[in-house]
Structures are given as structure tokens and as C-alpha cells.
Design a protein around this motif. Structure first.
Motif, mmCIF file in Angstrom:
data_model
loop_
_atom_site.group_PDB
_atom_site.id
_atom_site.type_symbol
_atom_site.label_atom_id
_atom_site.label_comp_id
_atom_site.label_asym_id
_atom_site.label_seq_id
_atom_site.Cartn_x
_atom_site.Cartn_y
_atom_site.Cartn_z
ATOM 1 N N TYR A 6 0.851 -1.184 0.000
ATOM 2 C CA TYR A 6 0.000 0.000 0.000
ATOM 3 C C TYR A 6 0.890 1.238 0.000
ATOM 4 C CZ TYR A 6 -3.577 -3.329 1.507
ATOM 5 O OH TYR A 6 -4.428 -4.417 1.606
ATOM 6 N N GLU A 10 -2.450 5.655 0.751
ATOM 7 C CA GLU A 10 -3.435 4.613 1.036
ATOM 8 C C GLU A 10 -3.319 4.156 2.499
ATOM 9 O OE1 GLU A 10 -3.463 2.631 -3.459
ATOM 10 O OE2 GLU A 10 -2.133 1.861 -1.878
ATOM 11 N N THR A 11 -2.091 4.005 2.936
ATOM 12 C CA THR A 11 -1.862 3.598 4.326
ATOM 13 C C THR A 11 -2.395 4.645 5.296
ATOM 14 O OG1 THR A 11 0.120 2.387 3.668
ATOM 15 C CG2 THR A 11 -0.083 2.939 5.999
ATOM 16 N N ARG A 13 -4.957 6.644 4.752
ATOM 17 C CA ARG A 13 -6.413 6.521 4.764
ATOM 18 C C ARG A 13 -6.852 5.315 5.596
ATOM 19 N NH1 ARG A 13 -10.369 9.678 4.586
ATOM 20 N NH2 ARG A 13 -9.298 10.751 2.852
ATOM 21 N N ILE A 14 -6.156 4.196 5.456
ATOM 22 C CA ILE A 14 -6.532 2.956 6.142
ATOM 23 C C ILE A 14 -6.340 3.087 7.661
ATOM 24 C CG2 ILE A 14 -5.908 0.512 6.447
ATOM 25 C CD1 ILE A 14 -5.126 0.552 3.429
#
Length: 271
Positions: A6, A10-11, A13-14
Motif C-alpha cells: 500500500y 493509502e496507508t 487513509r486505512i
């Protein structure tokens, strides 16, 4: 490298950690991305990295410092369980909360003593010089804390029962204040001829003393003792031991405050 990778956005957001935070945690050695593209410098995180990031965020939300977070992560890497580590964090936070509550109570006491001190300065209790008559008392002498009175006096009073002949008092065998090892005699006056079973009985001799009646809890008597010492020094008399605190009234649920007679004996002219 196998498995999903990721990107840092993205990380972010996660995990709910900002890109700035992820870079900080890498800089501090708390969360290294598993892959960094050598040409672009882009960071990529694995699912395991994301699990660590979730743990890191949870610890951050508990207001742990970076060093404390580092310690937890090290323990986890060495095989400790997360539940174990969180239990330790909880215990520490509980102690900090208890410490904060003690600080609040101490501040409340200071504020209360401030108002008492102002009232005291407006109308200080009179100092009387008088003889304290000899008394036959049930006595328990030991080294300890002044607060031990809350344990010792109920035992003495229960043992003496109907033989009690006056207000209980403490003899303080040292002029100085001691935190943990004060030499104290807790005393309960006895009726003539009374011999309570299993209790040491002693005759307290007559003394001349400067006395005053202090209104307020036991931990607020300092200014009153100061007045008594100043009174004897002004008359060039040498203060003597034991000092005496007689508990005329304890604080009640009806709001009545403590009344304590303080007595400071003297031995003659100061040298």
C-alpha cells in the motif's frame, strides 16, 4: 516481496494516521515501511505494517509518549501479547489518575487553609499560660505517622470504655516534624482507679505550658505552633518536650470543624 503493498497515501487513509505522522514514525524508528522504491523514494507498506500502525495509533490516542510507544512495540516484537502491554499501560494511567486526584485534594486543602489562615489573622485565638495537671492515662507509645491516630485512638477508646475521663491527646516527644518516624504517645485520660485490661497505664506529670485552641484540621496547626514558639521566645523561655495536642472536637458530618488545644511546655530561661 510477496503480498499486497500500500502506498503511503493509502496507508494513511486505512490507518487514520496522516502522511506527516507516518514519516515522523519512520524517522523515529517506530514504523519502517517494508518497501521503499530506490528510484522514486516512494514508501510502501504491507498488511503487517498496517497492523503495527493501528497499534501505534491506539497507543498515541492513549497519550503515550513516543518513547513509551517504542517500549510497547519492542515488547510486542519480542513476543509479548498486546493485552499484556495494554494492561500495563492501564495500570500506569490508573496510578497517574490517582496521583492527579491526590494533587487536586492537596490543592483543595491549600485553598481551604488559605481561607482559614486569613480568618486566623483577623481573629487569632488567645494564648494562655497555665498548668496542665498530672493525668493518669492509657498510653500507646510508638514511632510512626501522625495519621496513625485514626487507628490507635479507636482501639484505646474501645479498651477504656466507661473508664474514659477526658479528651484524648497526643504527646509529641520531638519538637521537629517527622514524616514517618515521629515519636508519639497516644493518651486517653482514665478515671481514678481504672485499670483497663491489656493496656499500658502511665502517669503524665504536671507541666507549665503556653496553650491555645486551634480551629481546623490537624494538618493546619502550623501557624498556631508558630505563635506558641514565638510567645515563649519573646519571654526568653526555652520550649520543652513533649508537645501536646488535645482533641477537643473532631470534624463531624454536621460541618463542625476540629478543635485542638495545643500546649507547648517550657523549662525556664533560654540560654
Amino acid at each position: 516481496m510477496s503480498g499486497l503493498l500500500y502506498a503511503i497515501g493509502e496507508t494513511s487513509r486505512i490507518t487514520g494516521l496522516s502522511v506527516k505522522a507516518l514519516r515522523l514514525y519512520q524517522e523515529k524508528g517506530l514504523l519502517e515501511p517494508s518497501c521503499v522504491d530506490p528510484s522514486s523514494g516512494y514508501r510502501y507498506y504491507t498488511e503487517r505494517d498496517i497492523t503495527v500502525a493501528h497499534t501505534l495509533r491506539a497507543l498515541r490516542d492513549l497519550r503515550l509518549s513516543l518513547e513509551e510507544i517504542r517500549g510497547v512495540l519492542v515488547e510486542l516484537n519480542q513476543g509479548a501479547s498486546l493485552a499484556e502491554q495494554l494492561a500495563q499501560v492501564r495500570a500506569r494511567l490508573a496510578e497517574e489518575a490517582a496521583s492527579a486526584q491526590r494533587s487536586v485534594l492537596a490543592l483543595d486543602t491549600l485553598l481551604r487553609h488559605q481561607s482559614q489562615a486569613e480568618a486566623y489573622l483577623r481573629a487569632p485565638p488567645p494564648i494562655l499560660e497555665r498548668g496542665l495537671p498530672s493525668a493518669r492515662v492509657a498510653m500507646h507509645r510508638a514511632r510512626g505517622r501522625y495519621s496513625d491516630a485514626s487507628v490507635v485512638f479507636p482501639r484505646l477508646l474501645a479498651a477504656c470504655g466507661p473508664s474514659i475521663a477526658g479528651a484524648p491527646f497526643c504527646l509529641l516527644h520531638e519538637a521537629e516534624y517527622r514524616e514517618d518516624d515521629a515519636d508519639i504517645s497516644w493518651c486517653v485520660p482514665l478515671a481514678p482507679g481504672a485499670t483497663p485490661e491489656g493496656i499500658h497505664v502511665e502517669e503524665v506529670p504536671e507541666v507549665q505550658a503556653a496553650t491555645l485552641v486551634h480551629s481546623g484540621p490537624p494538618d493546619s496547626v502550623g501557624p498556631s505552633w508558630a505563635r506558641l514558639f514565638a510567645h515563649l521566645h519573646a519571654k526568653e523561655r526555652a520550649p520543652a518536650t513533649p508537645l501536646r495536642e488535645t482533641y477537643l472536637r473532631v470534624e463531624t458530618q454536621q460541618g463542625q470543624s476540629w478543635l485542638t488545644e495545643l500546649a507547648l511546655p517550657w523549662t525556664g530561661k533560654q540560654t
